[in-house]
Design a protein around this motif. Structure first.
Motif, PDB file in Angstrom:
ATOM      1  N   MET A   1       0.473   3.156   0.128  1.00  0.00           N
ATOM      2  CA  MET A   1       0.772   2.544  -1.169  1.00  0.00           C
ATOM      3  C   MET A   1       2.165   2.960  -1.630  1.00  0.00           C
ATOM      4  O   MET A   1       2.531   4.136  -1.570  1.00  0.00           O
ATOM      5  N   TRP A   2       2.922   1.972  -2.119  1.00  0.00           N
ATOM      6  CA  TRP A   2       4.295   2.186  -2.554  1.00  0.00           C
ATOM      7  C   TRP A   2       4.446   1.718  -4.000  1.00  0.00           C
ATOM      8  O   TRP A   2       3.871   0.706  -4.395  1.00  0.00           O
ATOM      9  N   GLN A   3       5.252   2.445  -4.757  1.00  0.00           N
ATOM     10  CA  GLN A   3       5.448   2.127  -6.176  1.00  0.00           C
ATOM     11  C   GLN A   3       6.937   2.039  -6.480  1.00  0.00           C
ATOM     12  O   GLN A   3       7.727   2.838  -5.972  1.00  0.00           O
ATOM     13  N   ASN A   4       7.305   1.050  -7.323  1.00  0.00           N
ATOM     14  CA  ASN A   4       8.716   0.928  -7.708  1.00  0.00           C
ATOM     15  C   ASN A   4       8.930   1.436  -9.132  1.00  0.00           C
ATOM     16  O   ASN A   4       8.000   1.896  -9.793  1.00  0.00           O
ATOM     17  N   SER A   5      10.163   1.343  -9.585  1.00  0.00           N
ATOM     18  CA  SER A   5      10.525   1.912 -10.889  1.00  0.00           C
ATOM     19  C   SER A   5       9.889   1.167 -12.056  1.00  0.00           C
ATOM     20  O   SER A   5       9.837   1.692 -13.175  1.00  0.00           O
ATOM     21  N   TYR A   6       9.405  -0.073 -11.815  1.00  0.00           N
ATOM     22  CA  TYR A   6       8.718  -0.826 -12.855  1.00  0.00           C
ATOM     23  C   TYR A   6       7.239  -0.450 -12.948  1.00  0.00           C
ATOM     24  O   TYR A   6       6.536  -0.924 -13.841  1.00  0.00           O
ATOM     25  N   GLY A   7       6.753   0.355 -12.005  1.00  0.00           N
ATOM     26  CA  GLY A   7       5.348   0.720 -11.967  1.00  0.00           C
ATOM     27  C   GLY A   7       4.492  -0.196 -11.114  1.00  0.00           C
ATOM     28  O   GLY A   7       3.290   0.028 -10.973  1.00  0.00           O
ATOM     29  N   SER A   8       5.089  -1.248 -10.548  1.00  0.00           N
ATOM     30  CA  SER A   8       4.344  -2.141  -9.659  1.00  0.00           C
ATOM     31  C   SER A   8       4.069  -1.438  -8.328  1.00  0.00           C
ATOM     32  O   SER A   8       4.875  -0.617  -7.872  1.00  0.00           O
ATOM     33  N   GLN A   9       2.949  -1.774  -7.718  1.00  0.00           N
ATOM     34  CA  GLN A   9       2.544  -1.104  -6.486  1.00  0.00           C
ATOM     35  C   GLN A   9       2.240  -2.121  -5.391  1.00  0.00           C
ATOM     36  O   GLN A   9       1.716  -3.206  -5.664  1.00  0.00           O
ATOM     37  N   MET A  10       2.602  -1.768  -4.155  1.00  0.00           N
ATOM     38  CA  MET A  10       2.199  -2.590  -3.022  1.00  0.00           C
ATOM     39  C   MET A  10       1.563  -1.715  -1.957  1.00  0.00           C
ATOM     40  O   MET A  10       1.969  -0.571  -1.744  1.00  0.00           O
ATOM     41  N   ARG A  11       0.527  -2.268  -1.327  1.00  0.00           N
ATOM     42  CA  ARG A  11      -0.189  -1.580  -0.261  1.00  0.00           C
ATOM     43  C   ARG A  11       0.123  -2.294   1.041  1.00  0.00           C
ATOM     44  O   ARG A  11       0.024  -3.535   1.116  1.00  0.00           O
ATOM     45  N   LEU A  12       0.507  -1.534   2.060  1.00  0.00           N
ATOM     46  CA  LEU A  12       0.995  -2.107   3.307  1.00  0.00           C
ATOM     47  C   LEU A  12       0.268  -1.509   4.498  1.00  0.00           C
ATOM     48  O   LEU A  12      -0.079  -0.325   4.505  1.00  0.00           O
ATOM     49  N   SER A  13       0.085  -2.339   5.527  1.00  0.00           N
ATOM     50  CA  SER A  13      -0.532  -1.884   6.762  1.00  0.00           C
ATOM     51  C   SER A  13       0.073  -2.652   7.927  1.00  0.00           C
ATOM     52  O   SER A  13       0.074  -3.890   7.926  1.00  0.00           O
ATOM     53  N   VAL A  14       0.600  -1.935   8.924  1.00  0.00           N
ATOM     54  CA  VAL A  14       1.187  -2.561  10.103  1.00  0.00           C
ATOM     55  C   VAL A  14       0.075  -2.979  11.061  1.00  0.00           C
ATOM     56  O   VAL A  14      -0.814  -2.183  11.388  1.00  0.00           O
ATOM     57  N   GLN A  15       0.158  -4.228  11.520  1.00  0.00           N
ATOM     58  CA  GLN A  15      -0.782  -4.760  12.487  1.00  0.00           C
ATOM     59  C   GLN A  15      -0.097  -4.805  13.867  1.00  0.00           C
ATOM     60  O   GLN A  15       0.889  -4.115  14.098  1.00  0.00           O
ATOM     61  N   LYS A  16      -0.597  -5.624  14.739  1.00  0.00           N
ATOM     62  CA  LYS A  16      -0.039  -5.748  16.084  1.00  0.00           C
ATOM     63  C   LYS A  16       1.345  -6.385  16.047  1.00  0.00           C
ATOM     64  O   LYS A  16       1.607  -7.278  15.247  1.00  0.00           O
ATOM     65  N   ASP A  17       2.235  -5.907  16.916  1.00  0.00           N
ATOM     66  CA  ASP A  17       3.570  -6.488  17.114  1.00  0.00           C
ATOM     67  C   ASP A  17       4.420  -6.507  15.841  1.00  0.00           C
ATOM     68  O   ASP A  17       5.205  -7.438  15.621  1.00  0.00           O
ATOM     69  N   GLY A  18       4.273  -5.493  15.010  1.00  0.00           N
ATOM     70  CA  GLY A  18       5.115  -5.360  13.831  1.00  0.00           C
ATOM     71  C   GLY A  18       4.708  -6.185  12.632  1.00  0.00           C
ATOM     72  O   GLY A  18       5.383  -6.148  11.590  1.00  0.00           O
ATOM     73  N   LEU A  19       3.628  -6.961  12.754  1.00  0.00           N
ATOM     74  CA  LEU A  19       3.148  -7.764  11.621  1.00  0.00           C
ATOM     75  C   LEU A  19       2.681  -6.840  10.504  1.00  0.00           C
ATOM     76  O   LEU A  19       1.967  -5.861  10.741  1.00  0.00           O
ATOM     77  N   LEU A  20       3.065  -7.177   9.280  1.00  0.00           N
ATOM     78  CA  LEU A  20       2.767  -6.354   8.112  1.00  0.00           C
ATOM     79  C   LEU A  20       1.905  -7.159   7.152  1.00  0.00           C
ATOM     80  O   LEU A  20       2.264  -8.275   6.764  1.00  0.00           O
ATOM     81  N   LEU A  21       0.752  -6.615   6.775  1.00  0.00           N
ATOM     82  CA  LEU A  21      -0.128  -7.266   5.804  1.00  0.00           C
ATOM     83  C   LEU A  21      -0.366  -6.325   4.638  1.00  0.00           C
ATOM     84  O   LEU A  21      -0.299  -5.102   4.784  1.00  0.00           O
ATOM     85  N   GLY A  22      -0.652  -6.901   3.473  1.00  0.00           N
ATOM     86  CA  GLY A  22      -0.923  -6.059   2.327  1.00  0.00           C
ATOM     87  C   GLY A  22      -1.106  -6.850   1.058  1.00  0.00           C
ATOM     88  O   GLY A  22      -1.317  -8.071   1.076  1.00  0.00           O
ATOM     89  N   ASP A  23      -1.019  -6.154  -0.070  1.00  0.00           N
ATOM     90  CA  ASP A  23      -1.093  -6.808  -1.367  1.00  0.00           C
ATOM     91  C   ASP A  23      -0.186  -6.086  -2.360  1.00  0.00           C
ATOM     92  O   ASP A  23       0.284  -4.981  -2.111  1.00  0.00           O
ATOM     93  N   TYR A  24       0.041  -6.740  -3.482  1.00  0.00           N
ATOM     94  CA  TYR A  24       1.014  -6.284  -4.480  1.00  0.00           C
ATOM     95  C   TYR A  24       0.382  -6.423  -5.857  1.00  0.00           C
ATOM     96  O   TYR A  24      -0.156  -7.480  -6.204  1.00  0.00           O
ATOM     97  N   SER A  25       0.436  -5.372  -6.629  1.00  0.00           N
ATOM     98  CA  SER A  25      -0.084  -5.391  -7.998  1.00  0.00           C
ATOM     99  C   SER A  25       1.098  -5.244  -8.953  1.00  0.00           C
ATOM    100  O   SER A  25       1.807  -4.235  -8.918  1.00  0.00           O
ATOM    101  N   SER A  26       1.307  -6.254  -9.780  1.00  0.00           N
ATOM    102  CA  SER A  26       2.489  -6.296 -10.635  1.00  0.00           C
ATOM    103  C   SER A  26       2.161  -5.877 -12.058  1.00  0.00           C
ATOM    104  O   SER A  26       1.091  -6.192 -12.590  1.00  0.00           O
TER     105      SER A  26
END
Length: 255
Positions: free
Chosen positions: A8-33
């Protein structure tokens, strides 16, 4: 295998995104604004083929469709998309350029592309992501479907909507004499708007370099006006070179 960008990653606005690397560099996740319209939004992206180290960051691109997948009041911004392009450094700091494609006016924000620089820091390494389907069975007609090309830049992309409810589009791209898969989002809920937003991401095979293409389909002229963003891994002192952009106009093949 655990990757440096997983979590989970958070920016200076407080928004958060959750990330997970899949096969061959594919990235999936979600973002809460927490800015503008609040909600939870889906993420599809790619990371470069190496983990970050003190001398070289890891390139990353992310496509986001600003249509919330949770119950909330819809507004005009639900038609928008973004591309994030930047890199993750070994100190677990991530900086990206946010290219926000506003395909329709919302409050004081007029139609256009809006550029911002965002910084994220990791707040959690282990997250439980809700899976979502990149492709569901059946044919899904859409104006974006087909082959689009810009011969002057030796570029072509083949697109098909594969999950219309979530706005997911997939296909393949040919660029720099290399072919590779692409995934992302288009505004499948465009209705009668003149512009249909698009943000797709992929990984150029030879250099394992992530690329994201975002912009709008002009429904009247039947042209795709897009910006192509390349995520470059750099040394920390050269981070100003981490994102490069080119503007392209693509037309649909008649074949």
């Amino acid at each position: 295998m655990t990757h440096a960008i997983d979590g989970m990653w958070q920016n200076s606005y407080g928004s958060q995104m959750r990330l997970s690397v899949q096969k061959d560099g594919l990235l999936l996740g979600d973002y809460s604004s927490t800015t503008g319209s609040s909600g939870r939004y889906l993420i599809i992206g790619y990371v470069s083929g190496h983990e970050p180290n003190p001398s070289l960051g890891q390139g990353v691109v992310i496509s986001i469709y600003w249509r919330s997948v949770e119950r909330s009041a819809p507004d005009a911004s639900w038609h928008w998309v973004s591309t994030y392009c930047g890199q993750l450094q070994a100190n677990q700091q991530m900086e990206v350029i946010n290219s926000l494609v506003a395909s329709t006016q919302f409050e004081q924000i007029i139609v256009g592309d809006y550029i911002d620089k965002l910084g994220f820091h990791k707040v959690e390494s282990n997250v439980n992501l809700q899976p979502f389907e990149l492709s569901i069975k059946g044919e899904h007609p859409d104006l974006i479907n087909g082959t689009w090309s810009d011969p002057s830049n030796a570029l072509s992309i083949q697109l098909a909507v594969t999950n219309p409810e979530l706005g997911i589009v997939s296909g393949s791209a040919s660029f720099q004499q290399q072919c590779f898969p692409i995934y992302g989002f288009t505004d499948t809920h465009r209705a009668d708007l003149d512009l249909q937003s698009l943000s797709i991401s992929g990984l150029i095979p030879n250099d394992k370099q992530p690329i994201s293409i975002s912009g709008t389909l002009d429904v009247v002229s039947q042209q795709l006006n897009v910006s192509a963003w390349l995520g470059n891994g750099t040394a920390p002192e050269e981070s100003y070179l981490q994102a490069s952009m080119s503007a392209w106009v693509l037309n649909k093949s008649s074949k």
